[in-house]
Structures are given as C-alpha cells and as structure tokens.
Design an enzyme around this catalytic site. Structure first.
Site, short mmCIF file in Angstrom:
data_model
loop_
_atom_site.label_atom_id
_atom_site.label_comp_id
_atom_site.label_asym_id
_atom_site.label_seq_id
_atom_site.Cartn_x
_atom_site.Cartn_y
_atom_site.Cartn_z
N CYS A 169 12.75 62.80 20.54
CA CYS A 169 13.18 61.38 20.19
C CYS A 169 14.45 61.45 20.79
CB CYS A 169 13.62 61.40 18.80
SG CYS A 169 12.20 61.62 17.59
N ARG A 219 5.37 65.36 21.88
CA ARG A 219 4.98 64.14 22.23
C ARG A 219 5.99 62.97 22.05
NH1 ARG A 219 2.52 65.44 17.33
NH2 ARG A 219 2.70 63.91 15.89
N CYS A 263 8.05 59.94 20.67
CA CYS A 263 8.12 59.29 19.38
C CYS A 263 7.78 57.71 19.49
CB CYS A 263 9.70 59.23 18.72
SG CYS A 263 10.03 58.29 17.44
N CYS A 268 11.16 55.20 18.56
CA CYS A 268 12.40 55.20 19.60
C CYS A 268 12.01 55.00 21.11
CB CYS A 268 13.34 56.16 19.20
SG CYS A 268 13.02 57.67 19.85
N CYS A 274 17.39 57.43 17.49
CA CYS A 274 16.13 57.30 16.87
C CYS A 274 16.46 56.84 15.07
CB CYS A 274 15.33 58.53 16.80
SG CYS A 274 13.65 58.08 16.00
N ASP A 278 41.49 49.27 52.22
CA ASP A 278 41.03 47.78 51.76
C ASP A 278 42.31 47.15 51.36
OD1 ASP A 278 38.49 46.62 50.49
OD2 ASP A 278 40.30 46.06 49.00
#
Length: 486
Positions: free
Chosen positions: A34, A63, A65, A68, A38, A445
C-alpha cells in the site's frame, strides 16, 4: 523524518500523504502493498515491511492494494532531485528506455555495465531495471484496460509486454486478478483509444496550477502549444514527437485540489504511453515535494511571505528537452513575447506538419536534424542567433550535448557552454527546465538581481537545494508587481 522504519510506521499510522511514492509498505498477513496514506485499517508493526519502490514490493511477492492504488502515486521526488546514477537510471526507465533499448541500452547510456547497474539499483531501490520496467508496464496495462476499449491482447503489447503469457502472469502477480477481471473492477467512461486515453496524473500536497499554466501560456508557441479558456478553467494542449510517432496531450486546470491533473493523451503508437505520461509529469513538475520546499522557505524573509501566497508552487520542466534548449536560445536577450514569435516562425518553417491538424495544433517542433544546416532566413533573427541555433542543433544531433532524462546535469551544462552562442544564463535555464534540476539560480538574471538587492541580506545559498523554486517564486512576484503597476 522517514529515515527509519519506526518513523515510516508512524507516517503510516497517521495516513500521511506526504510520503506517498516515497516508500511503500507490504503487509505480510494480507500479501498486499500500500501507499502510506491507505485508508485501510493500520496493520500491526510486526506485520509490516517497507520498500523504496512499488517494484521492490512486487519483487518481494506483494500485490497492489485495490483500495489505495499504490501504483498510481506520484514518483519519489528524490529521483527528480538527485543527480547520481541511480536517479538518472530511474528517470530513463520512467521514459521507457528499457522497453525500447533493453537493459544493455540503459546501461550504455549511463556508462555502466549491466551488472554494475543491476547491483546499484537493487541496493538502492530494491529492484533491478527489468523489475522496475515490469512494474511500469503493469501500471500502463491497468490504465489501458480500465480506460480504453482495446482488446486485452492489444493492451498487452501496447503496455510493452513481450508476450500475452508474460502479460497475464504479471497482471495476476501484481493485481491478483486476470486482465479481464481487472478491467471490470475499474471501468470509468471507456473511450476508444483513437480519441485519447484519459489519465489522472497524481501529485503530492498542494498544487498551484494557476501559476504553472500562466507561465506556460505566456510562452506557448503557436502551432505546437495552446492554452485556452478563462483563468481557473484553462486547458493546455500540445503536440509531442515520441518514438512511435506524433502525439497530442491535453491537460485540464483543476478547479479545486483533487490530488491529480486530468490529462488525455492521443498516441500514434500506444507503446509510447509511459513516455508520454512521464513527459507531462516533468513538464508540470508533478513529482515535486512541496512540503520540503515550504519547510525550507518558511523562515526566509524574502521567500516565506511570497510562498504563502502560492502554496504548492511548482518549477515547470519540459515535455521535450531538445525543444526547450532551442527555445531558450531563441529567447536570449529578447522579451518572452519576442521569443514566442521567433518560435512560431521556426515551427512554421522547419517543423513537421501533423497529418491531421487538431485545431490550432498543426506541427511538431523542429528536430535538431532539421535545424543543423538550416538558413533560418525567414525566421528573422540576427546572424549570431541563427549561428547559435545551428551550432546547438549540430551538438544535439552529434551527441556532444545530451539532454535526455538520464543526462548528467553538470556535464550537460558544461557541454552547453561549449556551444558557440550559448551563454551562462541560457545553459542554467536549460538545466533547470529541460533537465528538471530543482536547484538552479540562473546567473545574471535581472529579476533575481533586483530582488536580492532590494532584500539586502538575502543569501541565495540558503535556498539550496530548491533554488529553482526560489527563482520561479521571485519571477512570479516580479510579474505580479508589474501587472499592479500597469
């Protein structure tokens, strides 16, 4: 704050969105990984491991989530800010180099052997180049599955997979679903791929979209870019030259803080999706860390009050580094309006026409090969400026100047200064925008000199490593004062 696992766990307990993309947590009891913010129930500390990248979490067997969507978070700001080989490799992988050139090509661009590069990436981010590219392909596949009507087999090859079997195995491993089931879980207004792929490009913290779009609008080159609509409801559109062919990008100005920019990309070759996405992210500085910038400037008497007026200020990058370099040279010693006019003439004379124009978008910006030997008589520039453009084109074409996402920023600036007609301010501006360096203060500049002189005791060294943001903050403040005075 997040240098230790205990500090990371505290961020997870607080569901702290500041660290989304900076690290990921893998939950051993569920097998999912996650983002820190989450909304699911906070797991026990003993069940949590931490990973620097989504690819590392995936390589460890976790794997994604489903609540989220950790694969959709902003990229770590470190990969944009840092200049070491790991950060350069991460930027190149994000641009699709592994898919196009393989690990050998990636390593060659960085001057390392594949084995050396593998060791460095695994040690630093927990995954090698193939695993990092695999994670990116999986995300591209999810986007295509859930936002287009492409056949599953077409999605597999469009996302960069070498085979349908590899694609199926990866989707099951990353999302614990088949490709068809993954498509069904996230349907939202499926469109035909030809009409554009809708994307939600995530960012962290506040996002000052108004100043970014105003900055781009003032510099938009007709034929290549346009910004339309009223402030607060504007649309930015542009053409892009990608490896697979021309592309069109549309970005909508958000009406409120949503956590993402709505974007649509229309591609000649769907395999360019990752590259197009990363280019838009760099242009709009979507992987920035506004929390770190705000903390750095909070007590500064010159910058603090100005930043409070535009929380979430970004430092716009470039969708095409070579194009930005030419535009910077065209803009030397002339106004922004004049530079835009010169750019329009250059595009009309040497740009590649689109096969089918899209409204006012008619061309791709000229490639270096088109400008290296061009006379540019019709552009209306002094001879010295024409020579500078030709010299830059030749240097880019030969590789003497490299501005790709993996370029060494210091070496690139040195090589730019070696090009006849490219001054110190221009080289620094290219470094800031084309190479996305967050710590550039363009030397000499005029606006910065005046601001520093008026502040008296201001010390620009204190603004490191965010001097590009200080530059944009002071440029914006000066422009606002000019508008008030007029």
């Amino acid at each position: 704050m997040t240098q230790t696992d205990e500090a990371r766990y505290q961020a997870v307990c607080g569901r702290d969105g500041r660290f989304d993309g900076e690290f990921f947590l893998g939950v051993r009891t569920t097998g999912v990984y996650c983002r820190p913010s989450c909304p699911a129930t906070t797991p026990k500390r003993e069940n949590v491991g931490f990973y620097p990248t989504a690819a590392a979490a995936q390589a460890a067997g976790f794997r994604a989530c489903k609540r989220c969507r950790p694969d959709a978070v902003p990229g770590s700001a470190a990969w944009q800010a840092r200049a070491d080989v790991v950060a350069r490799a991460m930027r190149l992988i994000g641009d699709g180099t592994v898919d196009r050139e393989g690990v050998v090509g990636l390593a060659a661009r960085l001057g390392y052997s594949p084995r050396q590069l593998q060791r460095q990436l695994v040690a630093e981010v927990g995954a090698g180049p193939l695993a990092l590219a695999r994670a990116q392909r999986a995300h591209s596949a999810r986007v295509l599955l859930q936002t287009t009507t492409l056949r599953v087999t077409d999605v597999a090859f469009a996302a960069g997979f070498a085979s349908v079997r590899q694609f199926n195995d990866t989707i099951r491993a990353v999302y614990a679903l088949t490709p068809t089931a993954l498509r069904d879980t996230g349907r939202r207004a499926l469109t035909a791929a030809a009409s554009g792929i809708p994307l939600r490009l995530a960012y962290r913290g506040r996002y000052a979209a108004g100043p970014v779009l105003s900055f781009l609008a003032a510099r938009a080159i007709p034929g290549v870019e346009e910004v339309t609509g009223e402030e607060g409801r504007r649309t930015y559109r542009r053409t892009l030259a990608l490896p697979g062919g021309p592309a069109l990008v549309t970005v909508l100005e958000p009406r409120k803080e949503t956590g993402w920019l709505d974007c649509t990309v229309s591609l000649t070759d769907l395999r360019d999706l990752s590259s197009a996405t990363q280019r838009v992210r760099r242009l709009f500085d979507l992987d920035a860390d506004p929390y770190a910038v705000a903390e750095s400037f909070a007590d500064d008497p010159l910058l603090g009050p100005r930043l409070s007026e535009v929380p979430g200020l970004r430092s716009p990058g470039a969708a095409d580094p070579d194009e930005l370099a030419f535009r910077a040279v065209l803009g030397q010693q002339v106004s922004v309006t004049a530079a835009r006019t010169l750019g329009a003439r250059l595009v009309a004379a040497y740009g590649t026409p689109l096969a089918v124009p899209s409204g006012t978008l008619t061309h791709l910006f000229p490639a270096p090969s088109a400008l290296a030997g061009a006379s540019m008589d019709a552009v209306g520039m002094p001879a010295s400026r024409r020579e500078a453009v030709r010299a830059l084109a030749a240097a880019l074409e030969s590789g003497e100047v490299a501005l790709d996402p993996g370029a060494d920023r210091t070496e690139a600036e040195k090589s730019l200064l070696a090009v006849r007609g490219v001054g110190a301010w221009t080289a620094a501006y290219i470094r800031m925008r084309a190479l996305g360096d967050p710590d550039v203060l363009p030397p000499g500049d005029v606006v910065l000199r005046r601001a520093l002189a008026a502040a008296g005791a201001a010390d620009p060294a204190r603004w490191a490593p965010w001097r590009s943001y200080a530059t944009h903050l002071l440029w914006r403040s000066a422009a606002a004062n000019r508008r008030k005075a007029s």
